[in-house]
Design an enzyme around this catalytic site. Structure first.
Site, PDB file in Angstrom:
ATOM      1  N   HIS A 150       0.842  -1.193   0.000  1.00  0.00           N
ATOM      2  CA  HIS A 150       0.000   0.000   0.000  1.00  0.00           C
ATOM      3  C   HIS A 150       0.879   1.247   0.000  1.00  0.00           C
ATOM      4  CE1 HIS A 150      -3.567  -2.413   0.694  1.00  0.00           C
ATOM      5  NE2 HIS A 150      -2.826  -3.117   1.530  1.00  0.00           N
ATOM      6  N   GLY A 172      10.205 -21.740   9.170  1.00  0.00           N
ATOM      7  CA  GLY A 172       8.884 -21.446   9.720  1.00  0.00           C
ATOM      8  C   GLY A 172       8.737 -19.993  10.131  1.00  0.00           C
ATOM      9  N   THR A 198      12.687  -8.370   3.176  1.00  0.00           N
ATOM     10  CA  THR A 198      12.251  -7.108   2.577  1.00  0.00           C
ATOM     11  C   THR A 198      12.948  -6.779   1.267  1.00  0.00           C
ATOM     12  OG1 THR A 198      13.895  -5.850   3.820  1.00  0.00           O
ATOM     13  CG2 THR A 198      11.735  -6.157   4.858  1.00  0.00           C
ATOM     14  N   LYS A 199      14.036  -7.530   0.965  1.00  0.00           N
ATOM     15  CA  LYS A 199      14.784  -7.268  -0.275  1.00  0.00           C
ATOM     16  C   LYS A 199      15.279  -8.589  -0.845  1.00  0.00           C
ATOM     17  CE  LYS A 199      18.891  -6.247   2.409  1.00  0.00           C
ATOM     18  NZ  LYS A 199      19.898  -5.294   2.761  1.00  0.00           N
TER      19      LYS A 199
END
Length: 90
Positions: A29, A56, A79-80
């Site tokens: 978003h 996990g 995140t990358k």
């Protein structure tokens, strides 16, 4: 308990192992409050190459590519991009 939120493509290669409770998200978003309130969203594909192991509780965010034979440790937020043959433990 795996979750795959797939508003864009999720590509999973051969011989990939997913631990329990892995989440793969393709939806994001806008960061600007006005755009979020207007309902804007963005979808980016996630690619997981052959031979990847994902521990996990891992969360994989939109637009990430995980290279061949990489290992992602448990409970990591990815995140990358993660390089092939690497180990990522957060």
């Amino acid at each position: 308990n795996c979750v795959m939120l797939d508003s864009a493509a999720i590509t999973i290669g051969d011989d990939v192992m997913l631990g329990p409770d892995v989440h793969i998200y393709t939806v994001d978003h806008p960061r600007a409050a006005i755009a979020r309130k207007a309902g804007g969203c963005i979808a980016k594909p996630v690619i997981i190459a052959d031979g990847v192991w994902i521990g996990g509780g891992v969360k994989i965010l939109p637009g990430v590519t995980i290279g061949e034979n990489a290992i992602i440790g448990a409970n990591v937020v990815v995140t990358k991009d993660v390089a092939a043959d690497s180990r990522f433990f957060g």
